[in-house]
Design a protein around this motif. Structure first.
Motif, PDB file in Angstrom:
ATOM      1  N   THR A 146      -1.066   6.862  10.334  1.00  0.00           N
ATOM      2  CA  THR A 146      -0.361   5.493  10.169  1.00  0.00           C
ATOM      3  C   THR A 146      -2.034   5.408   9.343  1.00  0.00           C
ATOM      4  OG1 THR A 146       1.145   4.717  11.075  1.00  0.00           O
ATOM      5  CG2 THR A 146      -0.029   3.197   9.155  1.00  0.00           C
ATOM      6  N   VAL A 198       1.954   2.799   2.568  1.00  0.00           N
ATOM      7  CA  VAL A 198       2.069   3.112   4.158  1.00  0.00           C
ATOM      8  C   VAL A 198       3.105   2.106   5.057  1.00  0.00           C
ATOM      9  CG1 VAL A 198       0.638   3.914   5.598  1.00  0.00           C
ATOM     10  CG2 VAL A 198       0.078   4.169   3.063  1.00  0.00           C
ATOM     11  N   GLN A 199       3.847   2.929   6.009  1.00  0.00           N
ATOM     12  CA  GLN A 199       3.940   1.785   7.097  1.00  0.00           C
ATOM     13  C   GLN A 199       4.175   3.222   8.325  1.00  0.00           C
ATOM     14  OE1 GLN A 199       4.614  -1.180   7.802  1.00  0.00           O
ATOM     15  NE2 GLN A 199       6.560  -1.464   6.450  1.00  0.00           N
ATOM     16  N   SER A 200       4.292   2.903   9.257  1.00  0.00           N
ATOM     17  CA  SER A 200       4.302   2.748  10.758  1.00  0.00           C
ATOM     18  C   SER A 200       5.798   2.762  10.887  1.00  0.00           C
ATOM     19  CB  SER A 200       3.759   2.822  11.783  1.00  0.00           C
ATOM     20  OG  SER A 200       3.573   1.486  12.266  1.00  0.00           O
ATOM     21  N   GLY A 201       6.550   3.705  11.524  1.00  0.00           N
ATOM     22  CA  GLY A 201       7.894   4.040  12.292  1.00  0.00           C
ATOM     23  C   GLY A 201       8.021   2.841  13.186  1.00  0.00           C
ATOM     24  N   LYS A 202       7.261   2.129  13.809  1.00  0.00           N
ATOM     25  CA  LYS A 202       7.091   1.273  14.970  1.00  0.00           C
ATOM     26  C   LYS A 202       7.286   0.393  14.480  1.00  0.00           C
ATOM     27  CE  LYS A 202       3.920   0.455  18.157  1.00  0.00           C
ATOM     28  NZ  LYS A 202       2.632   0.289  19.061  1.00  0.00           N
ATOM     29  N   VAL A 222     -15.596 -11.199 -12.955  1.00  0.00           N
ATOM     30  CA  VAL A 222     -16.119 -10.191 -14.066  1.00  0.00           C
ATOM     31  C   VAL A 222     -17.007 -10.423 -15.817  1.00  0.00           C
ATOM     32  CG1 VAL A 222     -15.781  -7.670 -15.375  1.00  0.00           C
ATOM     33  CG2 VAL A 222     -15.162  -7.884 -12.625  1.00  0.00           C
ATOM     34  N   LEU A 223     -15.468 -10.748 -16.538  1.00  0.00           N
ATOM     35  CA  LEU A 223     -15.864 -11.835 -17.924  1.00  0.00           C
ATOM     36  C   LEU A 223     -17.141 -12.700 -17.930  1.00  0.00           C
ATOM     37  CD1 LEU A 223     -12.318 -11.659 -19.859  1.00  0.00           C
ATOM     38  CD2 LEU A 223     -14.118  -9.622 -19.834  1.00  0.00           C
ATOM     39  N   GLU A 242       5.131  11.206  11.113  1.00  0.00           N
ATOM     40  CA  GLU A 242       3.448  10.289  10.419  1.00  0.00           C
ATOM     41  C   GLU A 242       2.151   9.845  11.278  1.00  0.00           C
ATOM     42  OE1 GLU A 242       6.695   6.538  11.540  1.00  0.00           O
ATOM     43  OE2 GLU A 242       4.457   5.731  11.783  1.00  0.00           O
ATOM     44  N   LEU A 252       0.523  -0.883  -0.096  1.00  0.00           N
ATOM     45  CA  LEU A 252       0.271   0.413   0.134  1.00  0.00           C
ATOM     46  C   LEU A 252       0.806   0.866  -0.194  1.00  0.00           C
ATOM     47  CD1 LEU A 252      -2.765  -0.456   2.142  1.00  0.00           C
ATOM     48  CD2 LEU A 252      -3.138  -0.358   0.388  1.00  0.00           C
ATOM     49  N   ILE A 285     -20.498 -10.448 -16.799  1.00  0.00           N
ATOM     50  CA  ILE A 285     -20.974  -9.262 -18.179  1.00  0.00           C
ATOM     51  C   ILE A 285     -21.256 -10.066 -19.493  1.00  0.00           C
ATOM     52  CG2 ILE A 285     -20.270  -7.239 -19.646  1.00  0.00           C
ATOM     53  CD1 ILE A 285     -18.282  -6.678 -17.315  1.00  0.00           C
TER      54      ILE A 285
END
Lengths: 64, 386
Positions: free
Chosen positions: B93, A18-22, A58-59, B91, A16, A62
């Motif tokens: 999150t 998105v990463q936390s420092g912890k 999906v294919l 940050e 994604l 439809i």
């Protein structure tokens, strides 16, 4: 098990962007890079299968 | 702020706001009337493409309003002169996940209607008319499969208009000698390929834009609802005259289309007879020169130039060249079969033997080449038989 979830969390974070420092500090405790590489490959395969399945569903819905 | 400045600012501002208000009150279709926007088109697919475009456009507008709204509000509300202090944190999150997931959700929401339209666009099955579209440098060739009808479609805008010595007509550079005629209300499949380099067959009103690639066949289709003439262009830079190979689609009622098809088939027979007669009869040198000049202007002058000087090194000069003053057979050969690996295409299937004979005679005697050679249609036929 805890270690596996921690790896999964790291790799999902990388997917994604998105990463936390912890979490980053947590990852630094790991001695080897291989657990990340293997989890990464595993998640990539899951992602590809997931996309392929989504396209197939999906294919068939439809045009079927 | 000084009041005079205020007044000066307010007048155009209020006019701008009024204009924006008027624009936003217009029905969606009116946006298509603004020439900057894409056309709604004349097929169900083109309409859904247009609707998709407008939906996504308004989503983008809403995002811009929210994002820039928050940004400018923050800049003004938390300005330094009001005593705002910058927050110091590395940050968050939760916020980061939110601003990742919301765009993802928006993208998926846009992908759902887009996919539905794409799947329809790619469904080329059950077509009633099949037309092979082949790109050439720089013209299109249309072949009605199973109908024995095929022809080239060349730009018909006169050279004088291009060179600014005559008034430009209404459909300047968007007009051709032979339009692609298709029936309305029927599914027409286009099989798009190329003879030389990559072209792209693009007709905005049909929402069809497909690359024409040598050795590949790309498929597309259209059901045109209303009769009419729809114009397009090559959309892949393909060389010197890329801007001079337009597309004209003439949609007619099925009855008119059938009549046109019959007329075209008759015309083809007549042309074959005429070509045979032209090959069989005896031509004088002067007749060949006169005919050759016409053929040259139509088929050769775009590259080799009306002066014969070409545009070296890509389009060689024909003046005193080894080909035009050397072996006659080599000259006929390069016109009929082209030269692989260069822009010189094979004209054997585009010109009749009489036309080849005329143009070769012309090239060997024009521009001071003065070889005095006369090449007859029979020479060309004999060469082709080899």
């Amino acid at each position: 098990m805890n270690r596996f979830f921690s790896l999964l969390k790291s790799v999902t974070g990388a997917f994604l962007g998105v990463q936390s420092g912890k979490q980053l500090d947590n990852d630094a405790e790991e001695k080897s890079v291989w657990p990340f590489v293997i989890t990464g490959i595993f998640m990539t395969v899951l992602l590809v299968i997931g996309i392929a399945a989504a396209v197939r569903i999906v294919l068939t819905n439809i045009s079927g | 702020m000084d009041t005079s400045v205020c007044r000066w600012l307010n007048a155009p501002l209020s006019r701008l706001l009024q204009a924006a208000l008027v624009l936003s009150l217009l029905p969606q279709d009116a946006a298509a009337e603004i020439p900057l926007n894409m056309p709604v088109g004349v097929t169900d697919i083109s309409r859904s493409v247009y609707d998709l475009h407008m939906t996504i456009f308004w989503i983008c507008v809403a995002i811009a309003v929210v994002v820039f709204g928050v940004m400018f509000w923050s800049i003004i509300h938390h300005r330094k002169s009001k005593g705002a202090k910058a927050a110091h944190f590395h940050e968050n999150t939760v916020v980061e996940i939110i601003w990742t997931l919301i765009p993802m959700a928006i993208l998926i929401a846009m992908a759902i209607p887009a996919t539905a339209t794409l799947v329809k666009m790619y469904d080329t099955s059950d077509a009633e008319v099949d037309i092979q579209v082949t790109g050439y440098q720089w013209k299109w060739h249309y072949k009605y499969l199973d109908q024995d009808v095929e022809f080239f479609s060349n730009l018909s805008t006169p050279r004088e208009q291009i060179e600014n010595t005559a008034e430009k007509s209404e459909h300047y550079l968007l007009e051709v000698d032979n339009a692609l005629v298709i029936p309305t209300g029927k599914k027409v499949r286009f099989l798009i390929t190329s003879n030389d380099v990559i072209h792209s067959w693009w007709v905005p009103h049909l929402a069809v834009k497909k690359d024409a690639i040598p050795g590949f066949i790309n498929e597309s289709w259209a059901i045109v609802n209303e009769p009419g003439v729809y114009r397009g262009q090559c959309a892949e830079l393909c060389g010197k005259d890329h801007g001079f190979m337009p597309i004209v689609v003439d949609a007619r009622s099925p009855e008119d289309y059938q009549q046109w098809l019959l007329a075209k088939q008759e015309e083809k027979e007549q042309q074959a007879q005429q070509a045979a007669a032209a090959t069989a009869r005896t031509w004088t040198h002067e007749e060949l020169m006169a005919e050759g000049e016409k053929v040259y202007a139509r088929a050769c002058a775009a590259c080799h130039q009306p002066s014969g000087a070409g545009m070296p090194p890509v389009f060689p000069s024909l003046i005193k060249s080894p080909i035009t003053t050397g072996d006659i057979n080599a000259h006929i050969d390069i016109v009929v079969r082209g030269k692989p690996g260069t822009a010189m295409q094979a004209f054997g299937n585009q010109l009749t033997p009489a036309e080849v004979a005329a143009v070769v005679t012309y090239e060997r005697n024009a521009w001071g080449n003065d070889t005095g050679d006369t090449v007859t249609p029979t020479d060309v036929q004999e060469h082709n038989a080899q």
